[in-house]
Motif scaffolding. Structure first.
Motif, PDB file in Angstrom:
ATOM      1  N   TYR A 255       0.830  -1.194   0.000  1.00 29.67           N
ATOM      2  CA  TYR A 255       0.000   0.000   0.000  1.00 29.67           C
ATOM      3  C   TYR A 255       0.874   1.258   0.000  1.00 29.67           C
TER       4      TYR A 255
ATOM      5  N   TRP B  64      -4.836   6.487   1.870  1.00 25.75           N
ATOM      6  CA  TRP B  64      -4.299   5.183   1.511  1.00 25.75           C
ATOM      7  C   TRP B  64      -4.776   4.770   0.135  1.00 25.75           C
TER       8      TRP B  64
ATOM      9  N   GLY C 294      -3.930  -0.808  -2.627  1.00 24.23           N
ATOM     10  CA  GLY C 294      -3.028  -1.940  -2.482  1.00 24.23           C
ATOM     11  C   GLY C 294      -2.804  -2.682  -3.779  1.00 24.23           C
TER      12      GLY C 294
END
Length: 123
Positions: A94, A113, A116
């Motif tokens: 990530y 974030w 991923g």
């Protein structure tokens, strides 16, 4: 803004991969960028971080000398070059952004974030 990580895949031990993380918005250069990873059944862990200018970096001990973080502020992108990959590097990786202007900022400071990208290293 949003973060979009890419570049994961399957690689043999000893091989290399380069992950990218593209950010939207016009304030990318104001964020410290970090890379984290989470292996199956384990907690997410810090991999490394790069300062806003790209001059300073820091890494977790387990990747020192093998991984390199860089960034291109003109393209709103941060990279993670991974060399000499090991099976234990298998994880979802990530990227994240922090408003705290320090590569030593705690993990809790990372507010944004990416989704991923999976890296699988076969032995």
């Amino acid at each position: 803004g949003q973060l979009q990580a890419s570049g994961g895949g399957l690689v043999q031990a000893g091989g290399s991969l380069r992950l990218s993380c593209a950010a939207s918005g016009s304030t990318f250069s104001s964020y410290v960028m970090g890379w984290f990873r989470q292996a199956p059944g384990k907690e997410r862990e810090f991999v490394g971080a790069i300062s806003r200018s790209g001059i300073s970096t820091r890494y977790a001990d387990f990747v020192k000398g093998r991984f390199t973080i860089s960034r291109d502020n003109a393209k709103n992108t941060v990279f993670l070059q991974m060399n000499s990959l090991k099976p234990e590097d298998t994880a979802v990786y990530y990227c994240a952004a922090s408003n705290v202007p320090s590569i030593w900022a705690p993990h809790i400071s990372y507010d944004y974030w990416g989704q991923g990208t999976l890296v699988t290293v076969s032995s």
